[in-house]
Design a protein around this motif. Structure first.
Motif, short mmCIF file in Angstrom:
data_model
loop_
_atom_site.label_atom_id
_atom_site.label_comp_id
_atom_site.label_asym_id
_atom_site.label_seq_id
_atom_site.Cartn_x
_atom_site.Cartn_y
_atom_site.Cartn_z
N ALA A 1 0.83 -1.21 0.00
CA ALA A 1 0.00 0.00 0.00
C ALA A 1 0.86 1.25 0.00
N ALA A 2 1.92 1.22 0.80
CA ALA A 2 2.81 2.39 0.86
C ALA A 2 3.48 2.64 -0.48
N ALA A 3 3.87 1.57 -1.16
CA ALA A 3 4.50 1.73 -2.48
C ALA A 3 3.57 2.40 -3.45
N VAL A 4 2.31 1.98 -3.46
CA VAL A 4 1.33 2.58 -4.36
C VAL A 4 1.09 4.03 -4.00
N VAL A 5 0.92 4.31 -2.71
CA VAL A 5 0.63 5.69 -2.28
C VAL A 5 1.78 6.62 -2.66
N THR B 1 -14.05 0.29 1.77
CA THR B 1 -13.94 -0.36 3.07
C THR B 1 -12.85 0.30 3.91
N GLN B 2 -12.72 -0.14 5.14
CA GLN B 2 -11.68 0.39 6.03
C GLN B 2 -10.31 -0.18 5.69
N THR B 3 -10.30 -1.33 5.01
CA THR B 3 -9.03 -2.00 4.67
C THR B 3 -9.01 -2.33 3.17
N PRO B 4 -9.00 -1.31 2.31
CA PRO B 4 -9.13 -1.56 0.87
C PRO B 4 -8.01 -2.39 0.27
N MET B 5 -6.76 -2.19 0.71
CA MET B 5 -5.67 -2.97 0.14
C MET B 5 -5.78 -4.44 0.52
N ASP C 1 -8.57 -5.99 1.17
CA ASP C 1 -9.72 -6.52 0.45
C ASP C 1 -9.41 -6.69 -1.03
N LEU C 2 -8.61 -5.78 -1.60
CA LEU C 2 -8.18 -5.92 -2.99
C LEU C 2 -7.28 -7.16 -3.13
N LYS C 3 -6.46 -7.37 -2.13
CA LYS C 3 -5.57 -8.53 -2.14
C LYS C 3 -6.38 -9.82 -2.08
N ALA C 4 -7.47 -9.81 -1.34
CA ALA C 4 -8.33 -11.00 -1.26
C ALA C 4 -8.95 -11.31 -2.62
N ILE C 5 -9.36 -10.27 -3.34
CA ILE C 5 -9.92 -10.47 -4.69
C ILE C 5 -8.84 -11.01 -5.62
N PHE D 1 -9.90 -7.51 -18.75
CA PHE D 1 -11.32 -7.14 -18.67
C PHE D 1 -12.08 -8.00 -17.66
N GLY D 2 -11.64 -9.23 -17.48
CA GLY D 2 -12.27 -10.07 -16.47
C GLY D 2 -12.07 -9.50 -15.07
N PHE D 3 -10.86 -9.03 -14.79
CA PHE D 3 -10.59 -8.43 -13.48
C PHE D 3 -11.34 -7.11 -13.33
N VAL D 4 -11.35 -6.30 -14.38
CA VAL D 4 -12.08 -5.03 -14.32
C VAL D 4 -13.56 -5.27 -14.02
N ASP D 5 -14.13 -6.26 -14.68
CA ASP D 5 -15.54 -6.59 -14.48
C ASP D 5 -15.80 -6.99 -13.04
N VAL D 6 -14.95 -7.85 -12.49
CA VAL D 6 -15.12 -8.30 -11.10
C VAL D 6 -14.95 -7.12 -10.14
N LEU D 7 -13.96 -6.27 -10.39
CA LEU D 7 -13.71 -5.13 -9.51
C LEU D 7 -14.87 -4.14 -9.53
N PHE D 8 -15.50 -3.95 -10.68
CA PHE D 8 -16.67 -3.08 -10.73
C PHE D 8 -17.85 -3.73 -10.00
N ARG D 9 -18.07 -5.03 -10.25
CA ARG D 9 -19.22 -5.71 -9.63
C ARG D 9 -19.07 -5.79 -8.12
N GLN D 10 -17.84 -5.93 -7.64
CA GLN D 10 -17.59 -6.06 -6.21
C GLN D 10 -17.03 -4.78 -5.60
N GLN D 11 -17.28 -3.67 -6.26
CA GLN D 11 -16.69 -2.39 -5.85
C GLN D 11 -16.90 -2.08 -4.38
N ALA D 12 -18.10 -2.31 -3.88
CA ALA D 12 -18.40 -1.99 -2.48
C ALA D 12 -17.62 -2.85 -1.50
N GLN D 13 -17.10 -3.96 -1.97
CA GLN D 13 -16.41 -4.89 -1.09
C GLN D 13 -14.92 -4.59 -0.93
N TRP D 14 -14.41 -3.62 -1.70
CA TRP D 14 -13.00 -3.29 -1.56
C TRP D 14 -12.72 -1.78 -1.67
N ALA D 15 -13.47 -1.07 -2.50
CA ALA D 15 -13.14 0.33 -2.77
C ALA D 15 -13.49 1.27 -1.62
#
Length: 243
Positions: free
Chosen positions: A11-15, A146-150, A152-156, A130-144
Motif C-alpha cells: 500500500a505504501a509503495a502505491v501511495v 472499506t476500512q481495509t481496501p488494500m 480486500d483488494l488482495k483478497a480479490i 477485462f475479467g478483473f475489471v468486471d469483477v472489480l466493478f461488480r464487487q466495488q463496495a467490497q474493496w473500494a
C-alpha cells in the motif's frame, strides 16, 4: 504479522508512487492541452486520441469498425460501475460483437486504491484484464469503500489466482504504474478529461454514465456520421478529484 507488513508495504509503495503524479495530473485547467468539444470533430485530434499508452490499449471489437468508443474510467467510480453493469453489456451485444464499434478502456484513477486496482488488472495480463475489471466493478463496495481496501483488494486478487508474493510484486511494478499514470495524465492534459466516466465517440466528448436509452442514439448518430450535440453528451459523472 508478516502478511500485514507485506500489505502495508504494498500500500505504501502505491501511495508514494501515486502522490507523485496526482499533483501533476490536477495542476491547472488542461495544462496546455487541446480539448475537443462535443459537436466539433477534428481529424488531428482524433488521431492524437487514438495513440495508445506505453503498454498499449485494452480493447474490445474490430479496430476497423466505423465507430470508436474510448472510455476513461476509475475503478472506484460508482457511475463507472453503473455503466459497466447496465450499459456496456448492451453496447457489446448490439455494436461491439457485430463489428460496428471498437471499444477502448483507459485507466483514469483518481485515488491510490483505484490505481492499485488498475495495476492489478494489468498484472493479470491482456487476456484477463477485462475479467478483473468486471469483477472489480461488480464487487466495488467490497474493496473500494472499506476500512481495509488494500487487504480486500488482495483478497480479490487471491481469488483470481494471485499469490501473496505476486500481488506484492505487482504493486511495486513501476512499468505498469508508469503506464497507468501516463494514460491518466495525458487524458487530463491533452483531452480535457475532468470526470469519470468520460467517453469519446469518434472523437466527440460524452461525459457521464448515460443509460442505454440515451447512449445508443449517440452511437447511431456516429454510425450515420452526425455530430453529437453538447446537450446530448452529458450524464452523471464523478469529478476526477483526489480522495
Amino acid at each position: 504479522m508478516n502478511q500485514n507488513k507485506a500489505i502495508v508495504a504494498a500500500a505504501a509503495a502505491v501511495v508514494i508512487l501515486v502522490l507523485g503524479y496526482l499533483g501533476y495530473l490536477f495542476l491547472g485547467p488542461n495544462g496546455g492541452g487541446v480539448e475537443q468539444v462535443a459537436g466539433t470533430p477534428d481529424t488531428a485530434f482524433e488521431k492524437e486520441l487514438l495513440v495508445p499508452g506505453p503498454l498499449g490499449d485494452m480493447t474490445k471489437g474490430d479496430p476497423m469498425a466505423p465507430v470508436t468508443v474510448i472510455e476513461y474510467a476509475s475503478l472506484t467510480c460508482s457511475h463507472c460501475a453503473d455503466f459497466a453493469a447496465n450499459t456496456l453489456p448492451k453496447l457489446e451485444e448490439s455494436y461491439i460483437e457485430t463489428g460496428k464499434v471498437y471499444y477502448i478502456l483507459r485507466d483514469f484513477p483518481f485515488d491510490p486504491i483505484a490505481t492499485a486496482a488498475y495495476m492489478l488488472s494489468h498484472c493479470a495480463g491482456p487476456e484477463r484484464y477485462f475479467g478483473f475489471v468486471d469483477v472489480l466493478f461488480r464487487q466495488q463496495a467490497q474493496w473500494a469503500f472499506t476500512q481495509t481496501p488494500m487487504e480486500d483488494l488482495k483478497a480479490i486478487a487471491r481469488q483470481g489466482g494471485f499469490s501473496e508474493e505476486r500481488f506484492d510484486q505487482c504493486m511495486k511494478d513501476e512499468r505498469i504504474f508508469n503506464h497507468v499514470r501516463d494514460v491518466a495524465t495525458r487524458g487530463a492534459k491533452s483531452f480535457g478529461v475532468r470526470s469519470t466516466p468520460t467517453f469519446f465517440i469518434n472523437g466527440e466528448k460524452v461525459e457521464g454514465a448515460l443509460p442505454w436509452a440515451e447512449f445508443e442514439p449517440l452511437i447511431q448518430k456516429a454510425l450515420e456520421g452526425k455530430a453529437i450535440t453538447p446537450e446530448a453528451a452529458s450524464g452523471e459523472a464523478t469529478p476526477a478529484e483526489p480522495q
